[in-house]
Scaffold this active site. Structure first.
Site, PDB file in Angstrom:
ATOM      1  N   VAL A  65       0.857  -1.184   0.000  1.00  0.00           N
ATOM      2  CA  VAL A  65       0.000   0.000   0.000  1.00  0.00           C
ATOM      3  C   VAL A  65       0.891   1.231   0.000  1.00  0.00           C
ATOM      4  O   VAL A  65       1.828   1.331   0.796  1.00  0.00           O
ATOM      5  CB  VAL A  65      -0.925   0.012   1.239  1.00  0.00           C
ATOM      6  CG1 VAL A  65      -1.765   1.274   1.276  1.00  0.00           C
ATOM      7  CG2 VAL A  65      -1.809  -1.222   1.248  1.00  0.00           C
ATOM      8  N   CYS A  66       0.588   2.155  -0.910  1.00  0.00           N
ATOM      9  CA  CYS A  66       1.433   3.335  -1.067  1.00  0.00           C
ATOM     10  C   CYS A  66       0.565   4.573  -1.239  1.00  0.00           C
ATOM     11  O   CYS A  66      -0.647   4.480  -1.308  1.00  0.00           O
ATOM     12  CB  CYS A  66       2.336   3.155  -2.271  1.00  0.00           C
ATOM     13  SG  CYS A  66       1.416   2.884  -3.802  1.00  0.00           S
ATOM     14  N   SER A  67       1.234   5.715  -1.351  1.00  0.00           N
ATOM     15  CA  SER A  67       0.462   6.935  -1.628  1.00  0.00           C
ATOM     16  C   SER A  67       0.526   7.260  -3.116  1.00  0.00           C
ATOM     17  O   SER A  67      -0.481   7.263  -3.791  1.00  0.00           O
ATOM     18  CB  SER A  67       0.937   8.109  -0.769  1.00  0.00           C
ATOM     19  OG  SER A  67       2.284   8.396  -1.020  1.00  0.00           O
TER      20      SER A  67
ATOM     21  N   THR B 114       7.006   2.283  -4.946  1.00  0.00           N
ATOM     22  CA  THR B 114       6.396   1.005  -4.627  1.00  0.00           C
ATOM     23  C   THR B 114       6.322   0.103  -5.851  1.00  0.00           C
ATOM     24  O   THR B 114       6.540  -1.099  -5.744  1.00  0.00           O
ATOM     25  CB  THR B 114       5.001   1.215  -4.010  1.00  0.00           C
ATOM     26  OG1 THR B 114       5.123   2.159  -2.946  1.00  0.00           O
ATOM     27  CG2 THR B 114       4.449  -0.084  -3.449  1.00  0.00           C
TER      28      THR B 114
ATOM     29  N   SER C  74      -3.313   3.834  -1.226  1.00  0.00           N
ATOM     30  CA  SER C  74      -3.892   3.735   0.117  1.00  0.00           C
ATOM     31  C   SER C  74      -5.401   3.957   0.114  1.00  0.00           C
ATOM     32  O   SER C  74      -6.119   3.375   0.925  1.00  0.00           O
ATOM     33  CB  SER C  74      -3.219   4.737   1.053  1.00  0.00           C
ATOM     34  OG  SER C  74      -3.381   6.057   0.574  1.00  0.00           O
TER      35      SER C  74
END
Length: 107
Positions: A9-11, A16, A41
């Site tokens: 999970v990333c922004s 990522t 996210s």
């Protein structure tokens, strides 16, 4: 053991996605049955409701979601953890994969 499903999970996603690529290289070298994907996210909770997930690894930039996601997955068996910032910063797919596998062993 059946296929292992690891979700990062990333922004934003750029770092990522490179980590996912590096993790997939390790999986291929070791001939492992592991599925790895990165998601934003904002989609994490919905994704878990509609997909099989064994491990949810959070990028350091979204670590603030850790408690909420652990709470929402406490009865599901999904393991949630924050990726080690050093491993994230160096795009160390092997160490991050090992972190996920270690979480599964703890089940």
């Amino acid at each position: 053991m059946s296929k292992i499903n690891i979700i990062l999970v990333c922004s934003a996603g750029m770092s990522t996605s490179m980590i996912v690529s590096n993790m997939k290289k390790v999986v291929a070298q070791k001939n492992m049955d592991v599925y790895i994907e990165a998601i934003p996210s904002t989609e994490a909770e919905n994704y878990m409701e509609t997909n099989d997930v064994d491990v949810l690894l959070l990028g350091p930039q979204v670590r603030y979601l850790e408690n909420r996601l652990k709470e929402s997955t406490k009865d599901t068996g999904i393991r949630v953890d924050v990726i080690n910032p050093q491993h994230y910063g160096t795009l160390n797919g092997e160490k991050i994969l090992q972190q996920a596998l270690d979480l599964i062993k703890e089940k």
